[in-house]
Design a protein around this motif. Structure first.
Motif, PDB file in Angstrom:
ATOM      1  N   TRP A  56      -2.864   1.838  -4.420  1.00 52.25           N
ATOM      2  CA  TRP A  56      -2.754   3.282  -4.172  1.00 52.25           C
ATOM      3  C   TRP A  56      -3.943   3.698  -3.322  1.00 52.25           C
ATOM      4  O   TRP A  56      -5.063   3.754  -3.786  1.00 52.25           O
ATOM      5  N   ASP A  57      -3.676   3.957  -2.043  1.00 54.93           N
ATOM      6  CA  ASP A  57      -4.742   4.288  -1.089  1.00 54.93           C
ATOM      7  C   ASP A  57      -5.146   5.738  -1.291  1.00 54.93           C
ATOM      8  O   ASP A  57      -4.669   6.638  -0.606  1.00 54.93           O
ATOM      9  N   LEU A  58      -6.068   5.953  -2.239  1.00 54.98           N
ATOM     10  CA  LEU A  58      -6.479   7.302  -2.631  1.00 54.98           C
ATOM     11  C   LEU A  58      -7.821   7.681  -2.024  1.00 54.98           C
ATOM     12  O   LEU A  58      -7.991   8.758  -1.459  1.00 54.98           O
ATOM     13  N   VAL A  59      -8.802   6.781  -2.135  1.00 57.63           N
ATOM     14  CA  VAL A  59     -10.139   7.028  -1.603  1.00 57.63           C
ATOM     15  C   VAL A  59     -10.217   6.467  -0.190  1.00 57.63           C
ATOM     16  O   VAL A  59      -9.845   5.317   0.066  1.00 57.63           O
ATOM     17  N   GLU A  60     -10.684   7.288   0.735  1.00 59.30           N
ATOM     18  CA  GLU A  60     -10.845   6.876   2.125  1.00 59.30           C
ATOM     19  C   GLU A  60     -12.312   6.522   2.369  1.00 59.30           C
ATOM     20  O   GLU A  60     -13.199   7.358   2.191  1.00 59.30           O
ATOM     21  N   PHE A  61     -12.562   5.284   2.775  1.00 62.50           N
ATOM     22  CA  PHE A  61     -13.922   4.809   3.029  1.00 62.50           C
ATOM     23  C   PHE A  61     -14.214   4.945   4.519  1.00 62.50           C
ATOM     24  O   PHE A  61     -13.566   4.311   5.360  1.00 62.50           O
ATOM     25  N   ILE A  62     -15.213   5.766   4.863  1.00 57.20           N
ATOM     26  CA  ILE A  62     -15.498   6.108   6.260  1.00 57.20           C
ATOM     27  C   ILE A  62     -16.851   5.521   6.654  1.00 57.20           C
ATOM     28  O   ILE A  62     -17.888   5.841   6.046  1.00 57.20           O
ATOM     29  N   SER A  63     -16.844   4.652   7.676  1.00 51.67           N
ATOM     30  CA  SER A  63     -18.094   4.065   8.183  1.00 51.67           C
ATOM     31  C   SER A  63     -18.774   5.048   9.129  1.00 51.67           C
ATOM     32  O   SER A  63     -18.142   5.600  10.032  1.00 51.67           O
ATOM     33  N   GLN A  64     -20.076   5.245   8.917  1.00 56.35           N
ATOM     34  CA  GLN A  64     -20.858   6.135   9.753  1.00 56.35           C
ATOM     35  C   GLN A  64     -21.591   5.352  10.843  1.00 56.35           C
ATOM     36  O   GLN A  64     -21.774   4.138  10.737  1.00 56.35           O
ATOM     37  N   THR A  73       0.846  -1.195   0.000  1.00 54.54           N
ATOM     38  CA  THR A  73       0.000   0.000   0.000  1.00 54.54           C
ATOM     39  C   THR A  73       0.876   1.238   0.000  1.00 54.54           C
ATOM     40  O   THR A  73       1.883   1.295   0.721  1.00 54.54           O
ATOM     41  N   VAL A  74       0.505   2.225  -0.826  1.00 51.62           N
ATOM     42  CA  VAL A  74       1.138   3.542  -0.773  1.00 51.62           C
ATOM     43  C   VAL A  74       0.050   4.592  -0.603  1.00 51.62           C
ATOM     44  O   VAL A  74      -1.099   4.410  -1.029  1.00 51.62           O
ATOM     45  N   ARG A  75       0.436   5.689   0.056  1.00 53.71           N
ATOM     46  CA  ARG A  75      -0.529   6.765   0.282  1.00 53.71           C
ATOM     47  C   ARG A  75       0.200   8.100   0.227  1.00 53.71           C
ATOM     48  O   ARG A  75       1.287   8.242   0.777  1.00 53.71           O
ATOM     49  N   TYR A  76      -0.426   9.050  -0.467  1.00 53.77           N
ATOM     50  CA  TYR A  76       0.074  10.413  -0.511  1.00 53.77           C
ATOM     51  C   TYR A  76      -1.048  11.335  -0.037  1.00 53.77           C
ATOM     52  O   TYR A  76      -2.188  11.231  -0.509  1.00 53.77           O
TER      53      TYR A  76
END
Length: 429
Positions: free
Chosen positions: A275-283, A164-167
């Motif tokens: 490529w960790d681009l989109v962050e999925f957030i649980s509500q 995994t890479v993240r910018y």
């Protein structure tokens, strides 16, 4: 008067033994893990004086005393820091198990060190026993017969290829068409070689639209291109034509092929990472909202935090012990691995153990066989510390005076009995 001599003699012997016990306690006041000895006396009696049929009270007198027992007092000693990570202190009822290759002994003294072969040894050179098998999940397998704890100082922590890479990046909304922003990050292949990964964003003609391209200094990037667009607030709107809030959206997978061999001739496999681009957030209501680490605000194009989860091989830097006895190795690549665990033995009757040299104990029929309970039987292990002797000077000096006075009193009985005998012998004159 002869029984008086014998009674006094037993008292002299008993209190002399008591003085030996006190002297040994004081001699070991600074011995790590030492347990003070305690002595108990019991009375010697004549069965019966005179004849009776049992209907009257017995007539008896004593013949002195004898040493009934000498046993260690297994109450907890103070725990003090030693500054040596391989020193271990026990809090609880357990014992370390050690062996010279033939015999097995038990001790509370945890002044251990590694020898040049990587074997954990007690101060007199006996091997410290424990568990050396580690499962695939990195947990120590605490079963089977304990064996000498040994580590290989030269064995490195294995590398792991980047997955995994993240910018965290802002692309300036003021960039003109054709303008670009470049950044790079080091990633790792499966042989532990560091590779340079480049990422270039180029401003497209469409409003708030950019294209991206991954490249490497070595090898070929496959599926490393795409497009992103942003909304009027500078938030990511689409990724490769897919709306960011579309349930089907996924982060890109980047593949690198054709990486050259390292200096030792090891050819790495193909790299495939996310490529960790989109962050999925649980509500709280169970729904998922999507955000992104990529923005399109005004100002300068700039990078924030980089992240990648690969690493090269690492050398062992230090050893530490957890409270359950697990031996952890800390490596130069930031990894921590369990390397084994010390064994903690328990006994049904600790007072039945036989003391031998070097502050060791041997199991006897009275103590029963050693057993290894789950969670070490509640015993806690402190690394970098030693259990102090539980000898208390005030108690020992008090006992010293008591035994001294007891010895003097019995010697006085001998003197008095001798004087009376002299008087009896003088009756013939």
């Amino acid at each position: 008067m002869l029984p008086t001599f014998y009674s006094a003699l037993t008292g002299l012997r008993a209190h002399a033994t008591g003085l030996n016990v006190v002297g040994n306690n004081l001699a070991n006041i600074n011995t790590a893990g030492f347990k003070r000895g305690t002595i108990n006396f019991s009375q010697l009696m004549v069965n019966q004086v005179g004849n009776n049929n049992g209907a009257v009270n017995p007539m008896q007198f004593g013949l002195g005393t004898r040493t009934e027992s000498i046993s260690p007092a297994f109450f907890q000693g103070a725990i003090s820091r030693s500054g040596n990570n391989t020193n271990l202190a026990l809090q609880g009822e357990g014992f370390f198990q050690v062996s010279d290759g033939t015999d097995i002994a038990y001790t509370r003294a945890g002044n251990f060190t590694f020898d040049r072969n990587g074997e954990l040894k007690s101060s007199n050179g006996w091997a410290v026993l424990g568990y050396t098998q580690v499962d695939a999940d990195g947990n120590v397998v605490r079963s089977g017969t304990p064996a000498p704890l040994t580590i290989d100082f030269e064995e490195p922590s294995p590398p792991r290829a980047t997955q995994t890479v993240r910018y965290i990046t802002n692309l300036s909304s003021e960039t003109e068409t054709g303008g670009d922003f470049q950044t790079n990050i080091d990633i790792w292949d499966d042989t532990g070689q560091k590779r340079r990964l480049n990422l270039t964003f180029t401003k497209d003609e469409a409003v708030n639209a950019w294209s991206y391209q991954f490249t490497t200094d070595e090898g070929t990037v496959v599926d490393g291109t795409g497009t992103v667009t942003f909304d009027a607030q500078g938030r990511l709107a689409t990724l490769n034509g897919v709306d960011i809030n579309d349930p089907a959206i996924t982060n890109p997978t980047i593949n690198v092929t054709g990486l050259p061999a390292d200096a030792e001739g090891n050819t790495p496999g193909d790299l495939s990472f996310n490529w960790d681009l989109v962050e999925f957030i649980s509500q709280p209501d169970g729904t998922i909202t999507n955000d992104s680490y990529l923005t399109n605000f005004s100002g300068f194009s700039t990078n924030g935090t980089f992240f990648q989860d690969g690493f090269g091989s690492g050398d062992l830097n230090r050893i530490e012990f957890m409270q359950d006895g697990t031996m952890l190795g800390f490596f130069s690549n930031g990894e921590t691995h369990a390397l084994g665990a010390v064994a903690v033995a328990n006994f049904n009757n600790r007072e039945g153990l036989r003391q031998i040299d070097s502050n060791f104990y041997e199991a006897t029929a009275a103590s029963g066989e050693a057993f290894f309970a789950e969670n070490n039987g509640g015993t806690v292990i402190f690394g970098g510390a030693l259990e102090s002797s539980n000898v208390d000077i005030a108690d020992e000096f008090t006992d010293l005076i008591i035994h001294q006075r007891g010895y003097q009193s019995n010697s006085k009985s001998v003197t008095t009995a001798d004087q009376i005998l002299q008087e009896i012998l003088g009756l013939k004159r």
